[in-house]
Design an enzyme around this catalytic site. Structure first.
Site, short mmCIF file in Angstrom:
data_model
loop_
_atom_site.label_atom_id
_atom_site.label_comp_id
_atom_site.label_asym_id
_atom_site.label_seq_id
_atom_site.Cartn_x
_atom_site.Cartn_y
_atom_site.Cartn_z
N LYS A 157 0.83 -1.20 0.00
CA LYS A 157 0.00 0.00 0.00
C LYS A 157 0.86 1.25 0.00
CE LYS A 157 -2.27 1.53 3.64
NZ LYS A 157 -3.24 1.64 4.76
N ASP A 217 -6.86 1.42 0.92
CA ASP A 217 -6.96 1.64 2.36
C ASP A 217 -8.41 1.40 2.77
OD1 ASP A 217 -8.34 3.83 1.43
OD2 ASP A 217 -7.20 5.31 2.56
#
Length: 235
Positions: free
Chosen positions: A134, A152
């Site tokens: 991420k 997210d």
């Protein structure tokens, strides 16, 4: 007597391509210049900010790094500041002890392996301390302009509500999104979805009455109007 077979769970039909394109066109029209809300001045400070933002808000990270980034702009300056010095700046951020250790370690790695520069491949980024996929995707998208999608909590929630994905993991949602996002929105899709989730499609009180994509959204519990404000008590 044999038990009857359990009914198979129904899979939600994918959104038509035209609807997906309309969704991103509407999001892009509503927010024509989406970008990260983390404050940074160069690739290194962005990398540090994203590492610090895990399980923390961008507002909280910006508050903690305001003075830090006045003093630190490079990996060497971070090492000169030292672990305790870094901790003194970021104590208000959750998990600051482990995050500080990771930032010091990744600063050492950047100097030792990359000449003090932030690498531009996912493989090299995720090899750094405290950097997962991420974080790598955020850096690749924001700094190097790559069409990556960091999933997210906001992106995960919005993707499920809209009907873009029913994936159970961030990786599954990422795969679904990459397969559907129109090419013209590939670079901005990440921030369009995050900011939509942060300010409109909120977890507890989505503001559906002013949502630009409500027409195509599959969220069942749409709020058709803002909650009524409590009136003043009568005498």
């Amino acid at each position: 007597m044999p038990k009857p077979p359990r009914p198979r769970p129904q899979t939600r039909r994918k959104l038509p391509k035209a609807d997906v394109e309309a969704i991103f066109d509407a999001l892009g029209t509503a927010n024509p210049s989406p970008k990260t809300e983390l404050n940074y001045s160069n690739p290194y400070t962005l990398l540090v900010a994203v590492v610090l933002s895990a399980q923390a808000t961008d507002v909280g990270v910006n508050r903690a790094t305001a003075k830090l980034f006045e003093q630190v702009q490079t990996p060497q300056q971070m090492l000169d500041l030292g672990l305790d010095g870094l901790k003194s700046h970021i104590r208000t951020i959750g998990l600051f002890n482990s995050k500080a250790a990771n930032v010091i370690r990744l600063s050492e790695q950047l100097i030792g392996l990359h000449g003090g520069q932030v690498p531009r491949t996912e493989k090299e980024l995720v090899a750094l301390a405290g950097v997962g996929r991420k974080t790598a995707n955020v850096v690749l998208n924001e700094i190097f302009g790559e069409a990556t999608l960091a999933v997210d909590t906001h992106v995960f929630r919005v993707s499920h509500r809209i009907g873009l994905s029913s994936g159970k993991t961030p990786d599954a949602v990422e795969r679904d999104l990459l397969a559907q996002v129109p090419q013209r929105w590939a670079k901005d899709a990440h921030h369009l979805l995050i900011l939509h989730g942060r300010y409109l499609c909120k977890a507890r009180a989505p503001e559906c009455w002013r949502c630009p994509i409500a027409l195509w959204c599959r969220f069942a519990d749409k709020a058709s109007e803002p909650p009524a404000k409590a009136g003043r008590p009568t005498a």
